[in-house]
Design a protein around this motif. Structure first.
Motif, PDB file in Angstrom:
ATOM      1  N   LEU A  77      32.072  46.534  58.173  1.00  0.00           N
ATOM      2  CA  LEU A  77      32.280  47.496  57.078  1.00  0.00           C
ATOM      3  C   LEU A  77      33.752  47.543  56.687  1.00  0.00           C
ATOM      4  O   LEU A  77      34.095  47.510  55.494  1.00  0.00           O
ATOM      5  CB  LEU A  77      31.801  48.881  57.519  1.00  0.00           C
TER       6      LEU A  77
ATOM      7  N   VAL B 296      44.640  43.737  31.178  1.00  0.00           N
ATOM      8  CA  VAL B 296      44.705  43.688  29.727  1.00  0.00           C
ATOM      9  C   VAL B 296      45.958  44.421  29.294  1.00  0.00           C
ATOM     10  O   VAL B 296      46.082  45.615  29.550  1.00  0.00           O
ATOM     11  CB  VAL B 296      43.459  44.365  29.105  1.00  0.00           C
TER      12      VAL B 296
ATOM     13  N   LEU C  86      39.580  43.872  44.155  1.00  0.00           N
ATOM     14  CA  LEU C  86      39.857  44.791  43.043  1.00  0.00           C
ATOM     15  C   LEU C  86      41.309  44.688  42.610  1.00  0.00           C
ATOM     16  O   LEU C  86      41.616  44.648  41.429  1.00  0.00           O
ATOM     17  CB  LEU C  86      39.547  46.234  43.460  1.00  0.00           C
TER      18      LEU C  86
ATOM     19  N   MET D  23      22.853  49.525  58.766  1.00  0.00           N
ATOM     20  CA  MET D  23      24.050  49.321  57.952  1.00  0.00           C
ATOM     21  C   MET D  23      23.738  49.088  56.481  1.00  0.00           C
ATOM     22  O   MET D  23      24.643  49.026  55.640  1.00  0.00           O
ATOM     23  CB  MET D  23      24.846  48.116  58.478  1.00  0.00           C
TER      24      MET D  23
ATOM     25  N   ILE E 171      24.773  39.600  50.934  1.00  0.00           N
ATOM     26  CA  ILE E 171      25.381  40.373  52.022  1.00  0.00           C
ATOM     27  C   ILE E 171      24.386  40.545  53.156  1.00  0.00           C
ATOM     28  O   ILE E 171      24.687  40.329  54.331  1.00  0.00           O
ATOM     29  CB  ILE E 171      25.842  41.762  51.499  1.00  0.00           C
TER      30      ILE E 171
ATOM     31  N   GLN F  52      33.104  47.974  39.672  1.00  0.00           N
ATOM     32  CA  GLN F  52      34.506  48.125  39.257  1.00  0.00           C
ATOM     33  C   GLN F  52      35.111  46.782  38.871  1.00  0.00           C
ATOM     34  O   GLN F  52      35.802  46.662  37.859  1.00  0.00           O
ATOM     35  CB  GLN F  52      35.328  48.756  40.383  1.00  0.00           C
ATOM     36  N   ILE F  53      34.826  45.762  39.691  1.00  0.00           N
ATOM     37  CA  ILE F  53      35.379  44.428  39.393  1.00  0.00           C
ATOM     38  C   ILE F  53      34.798  43.923  38.073  1.00  0.00           C
ATOM     39  O   ILE F  53      35.526  43.425  37.205  1.00  0.00           O
ATOM     40  CB  ILE F  53      35.076  43.456  40.542  1.00  0.00           C
TER      41      ILE F  53
ATOM     42  N   PHE G 292      36.864  43.907  49.440  1.00  0.00           N
ATOM     43  CA  PHE G 292      36.636  44.400  48.063  1.00  0.00           C
ATOM     44  C   PHE G 292      37.896  45.045  47.508  1.00  0.00           C
ATOM     45  O   PHE G 292      38.189  44.926  46.323  1.00  0.00           O
ATOM     46  CB  PHE G 292      35.465  45.364  48.035  1.00  0.00           C
TER      47      PHE G 292
ATOM     48  N   LEU H  12      36.461  45.421  35.154  1.00  0.00           N
ATOM     49  CA  LEU H  12      37.780  44.841  34.872  1.00  0.00           C
ATOM     50  C   LEU H  12      37.631  43.486  34.180  1.00  0.00           C
ATOM     51  O   LEU H  12      38.339  43.183  33.213  1.00  0.00           O
ATOM     52  CB  LEU H  12      38.562  44.668  36.177  1.00  0.00           C
ATOM     53  N   VAL H  13      36.695  42.672  34.696  1.00  0.00           N
ATOM     54  CA  VAL H  13      36.501  41.338  34.120  1.00  0.00           C
ATOM     55  C   VAL H  13      36.023  41.447  32.679  1.00  0.00           C
ATOM     56  O   VAL H  13      36.528  40.763  31.776  1.00  0.00           O
ATOM     57  CB  VAL H  13      35.499  40.539  34.972  1.00  0.00           C
TER      58      VAL H  13
ATOM     59  N   ILE I  84      25.316  38.247  56.254  1.00  0.00           N
ATOM     60  CA  ILE I  84      26.189  39.023  57.138  1.00  0.00           C
ATOM     61  C   ILE I  84      25.396  39.974  58.026  1.00  0.00           C
ATOM     62  O   ILE I  84      25.503  39.942  59.249  1.00  0.00           O
ATOM     63  CB  ILE I  84      27.235  39.823  56.327  1.00  0.00           C
TER      64      ILE I  84
ATOM     65  N   LYS J 184      36.458  43.850  30.623  1.00  0.00           N
ATOM     66  CA  LYS J 184      37.504  44.391  29.754  1.00  0.00           C
ATOM     67  C   LYS J 184      38.372  43.246  29.236  1.00  0.00           C
ATOM     68  O   LYS J 184      38.826  43.256  28.097  1.00  0.00           O
ATOM     69  CB  LYS J 184      38.347  45.379  30.557  1.00  0.00           C
ATOM     70  N   LYS J 185      38.595  42.259  30.113  1.00  0.00           N
ATOM     71  CA  LYS J 185      39.452  41.146  29.729  1.00  0.00           C
ATOM     72  C   LYS J 185      38.686  40.122  28.880  1.00  0.00           C
ATOM     73  O   LYS J 185      39.174  39.667  27.846  1.00  0.00           O
ATOM     74  CB  LYS J 185      39.981  40.476  30.999  1.00  0.00           C
TER      75      LYS J 185
ATOM     76  N   SER K  59      32.071  48.561  44.481  1.00  0.00           N
ATOM     77  CA  SER K  59      33.209  47.672  44.221  1.00  0.00           C
ATOM     78  C   SER K  59      32.860  46.660  43.142  1.00  0.00           C
ATOM     79  O   SER K  59      33.672  46.346  42.280  1.00  0.00           O
ATOM     80  CB  SER K  59      33.625  46.926  45.487  1.00  0.00           C
TER      81      SER K  59
ATOM     82  N   PHE L 210      43.006  40.066  35.614  1.00  0.00           N
ATOM     83  CA  PHE L 210      42.343  40.444  34.359  1.00  0.00           C
ATOM     84  C   PHE L 210      43.035  41.617  33.684  1.00  0.00           C
ATOM     85  O   PHE L 210      42.413  42.373  32.958  1.00  0.00           O
ATOM     86  CB  PHE L 210      40.873  40.773  34.624  1.00  0.00           C
TER      87      PHE L 210
ATOM     88  N   ILE M 287      24.925  51.917  53.656  1.00  0.00           N
ATOM     89  CA  ILE M 287      26.373  52.075  53.466  1.00  0.00           C
ATOM     90  C   ILE M 287      27.000  50.784  52.960  1.00  0.00           C
ATOM     91  O   ILE M 287      27.857  50.792  52.067  1.00  0.00           O
ATOM     92  CB  ILE M 287      27.029  52.581  54.778  1.00  0.00           C
TER      93      ILE M 287
ATOM     94  N   LEU N 131      28.772  50.271  49.226  1.00  0.00           N
ATOM     95  CA  LEU N 131      30.129  49.725  49.142  1.00  0.00           C
ATOM     96  C   LEU N 131      30.160  48.524  48.207  1.00  0.00           C
ATOM     97  O   LEU N 131      31.010  48.419  47.316  1.00  0.00           O
ATOM     98  CB  LEU N 131      30.588  49.332  50.546  1.00  0.00           C
ATOM     99  N   VAL N 132      29.179  47.628  48.415  1.00  0.00           N
ATOM    100  CA  VAL N 132      29.125  46.411  47.603  1.00  0.00           C
ATOM    101  C   VAL N 132      28.935  46.759  46.134  1.00  0.00           C
ATOM    102  O   VAL N 132      29.675  46.280  45.255  1.00  0.00           O
ATOM    103  CB  VAL N 132      27.982  45.504  48.083  1.00  0.00           C
TER     104      VAL N 132
ATOM    105  N   ALA O 216      41.687  41.447  40.831  1.00  0.00           N
ATOM    106  CA  ALA O 216      41.073  41.502  39.500  1.00  0.00           C
ATOM    107  C   ALA O 216      41.944  42.308  38.553  1.00  0.00           C
ATOM    108  O   ALA O 216      42.122  41.955  37.391  1.00  0.00           O
ATOM    109  CB  ALA O 216      39.678  42.115  39.597  1.00  0.00           C
TER     110      ALA O 216
END
Lengths: 192, 350
Positions: free
Chosen positions: B11, B31, B22, A73, A59, A87-88, B18, A91-92, A63, A94-95, A84, B29, A76, A80-81, B25
């Motif tokens: 931003l 489940v 999300l 910047m 990033i 969280q992603i 994102f 999820l991945v 960027i 979990k699967k 997120s 993904f 912040i 953010l990165v 995803a």
């Protein structure tokens, strides 16, 4: 190669995140009552810090710097990165890997906004590391975090059963132990 | 200006990116989890208060699906949520849970139960009970110094100024049992809120001792036991013990009790009513009735008279389901004759 070695040893011992940079103190004190949970926390931090180092470097260099925004910047955008990303990843995981997901458990979302994770991203930037160096620094620092928290958990387990003065029981004793541990880690300074 | 624009765009763009990632995803993904679990999770309040002992509503939903937690584990949702969950889990809706309230098992107000000495010590029941079993003449009596009032966190207990006896407000009582533990005399106990009859005396003594001390104490005369036609009452330690599984709520015991220590819920006493359109005159109810409250010849419509106690045995036996029970409007007349109708025996309720 020598560079990489230096960064790893620096991250684990000399510039230990908890013991000399004093970042990530919150989980260090909060999740260090049992060595098992401390290790789980350490693993989750290692995981997040390594991938956070990777993505924040991208990033920043593709960027923020081209647009001249990295001066203000960084924080912040990194938060953010990282948030997120975790969280992603959750999820991945979990699967794809139920066992790893359960092993990291509640710690993974907990450390989303931990200062140690943001700290490693910002330090990578100030040190001017390359992509590989950033990732190695993230990984090494996280291993240092794990080392410190697990050692501290061992000490606290011993303290819990030892005969201490009433006023030293619990947090007072733990904080003094943490201070002594930090002093001991200062002995590594000058190693590299 | 350009910098601000870039910063905002970058931003915002990153956030949007994102967010999309999300969402993606979450779809890719996803489940598949137990649909029962999700349904239960939707029933739960979602406050993640941890009152159930699990780490939030998700953890409780998991535990309920795995049958590691009872259906009624959520203390916040109460009976409503428990019933919804029972429906999801394919269990019969839970029977209405009996709400317990703290009950003062003593009616020994000052005019009924005298003081045996004047107590001037610490105004606390525990302290007072150490002095010769307390200052009331009955050693089982409520001392009325308010240890339970202090123990109650919900302000549900008051001590009446004149009668000097604890009184529980059933609406405020949360059945936590703090007062039961605090009472040194064991006067308070948690009992179902609605019961037809309830013994309000704990004097496990010979009758002559009790009647010396208290005008309303149970003297162990056993009249209630012989009045009970369903064998629900046995006398243990000079006190009647009511088997609530056998009790049908006819309240004959409370009606018979000579001095009122056996309380009956006469305000909600039932009476049987025969639906004239449904009755076929089979005489089954007449034969079932233990109180001679039903009259009628074969193949004629039967009548209920004021002797009915509302025990409901006839309603259970009626093959046509012609008998319903409703709250009676008048006091029961034990001498009601065959043929007297319900309205005629107009004894006003006391």
């Amino acid at each position: 190669m020598i560079d990489i070695m230096k960064i790893v040893i620096g991250g684990v011992l000399v510039n230990n995140f908890i013991m000399s940079k004093f970042l990530g103190i919150c989980p260090f004190l909060g999740v260090s009552k049992k060595s098992g949970t401390a290790f789980g926390m350490g693993m989750a931090v290692t995981f997040v810090m390594t991938i956070a180092s990777f993505f924040t470097w991208l990033i920043e260099h593709y960027i923020l710097i081209p647009l001249g925004l990295n001066a203000f910047m960084q924080t912040i955008a990194f938060i953010l990165v990282i948030a997120s990303l975790v969280q992603i990843v959750e999820l991945v995981l979990k699967k794809l890997s139920r066992s790893l997901y359960q092993a990291l458990g509640v710690y993974l979302p907990l450390i989303t906004t931990n200062c140690a994770v943001l700290g490693v991203a910002l330090l990578n930037s100030t040190e001017g590391y390359t992509l590989v160096q950033s990732v190695v620094n993230g990984f090494g620092s996280a291993i240092g975090f794990t080392l410190a928290i697990v050692l501290f958990a061992f000490i606290r387990e011993r303290l819990a059963t030892s005969n201490m003065p009433k006023w030293m029981e619990g947090f007072p004793g733990a904080l003094i132990a943490a201070g002594l541990m930090s002093l001991a880690f200062q002995g590594f300074s000058g190693l590299i | 200006m350009q910098t601000i624009l870039y910063a905002t765009l970058i931003l915002g763009g990153l956030g949007l990116l994102f967010g999309l990632l999300l969402t993606l995803a979450n779809k890719v993904f996803h489940v598949p989890s137990n649909p029962k679990r999700d349904a239960i999770r939707n029933c739960l309040p979602g406050a993640n208060c941890g009152g159930c002992g699990f780490a939030g509503c998700d953890a409780l939903a998991d535990a309920i699906v795995e049958e590691k937690a009872p259906l009624s584990a959520c203390p916040v949702g109460g009976a409503d949520v428990a019933n919804q969950i029972a429906e999801i889990m394919g269990v019969e809706a839970l029977p209405d849970q009996v709400r317990n309230v703290a009950t003062v098992v003593c009616q020994g107000t000052l005019d009924r139960c005298k003081n045996k000495f004047v107590y001037h010590g610490i105004q606390d029941c525990v302290a007072a009970s150490l002095v010769n079993d307390g200052n009331r003449s009955c050693k089982y009596a409520c001392l009325g110094l308010g240890t339970c009032v202090k123990a109650c966190k919900f302000g549900a207990i008051t001590i009446d100024e004149h009668s000097k006896i604890a009184k529980v407000d059933p609406d405020k009582c949360q059945s936590c049992g703090a007062c039961v533990k605090a009472c040194p005399k064991g006067v308070l106990s948690l009992q179902p809120e609605t019961v037809p009859v309830r013994l309000l005396c704990r004097a496990a003594e010979e009758g002559f001792l009790v009647s010396d001390n208290c005008k309303i104490g149970c003297i162990g005369c056993e009249l209630c036991a012989s009045a009970c036609k369903f064998g629900a009452i046995t006398i243990v330690n000079h006190l009647p013990v009511i088997d609530m599984n056998k009790c049908v709520g006819c309240m004959m015991c409370a009606e018979t009790c000579p001095n009122g220590s056996l309380w009956g819920d006469f305000d909600n006493r039932k009476i049987a009513e025969i639906d004239r359109d449904l009755c076929i005159g089979c005489t089954i109810c007449k034969k079932t009735c233990k109180f001679e409250a039903i009259s009628g010849e074969l193949k004629q419509i039967h009548e209920v008279n004021e002797a009915c106690t509302g025990c409901g045995e006839c309603a259970k036996k009626c093959p046509k389901k012609a008998i319903t029970l409703s709250v009676r409007k008048h006091v029961r007349d034990a001498n009601a004759k065959v043929g007297t109708t319900i309205v005629d025996a107009a004894v006003p309720k006391n």
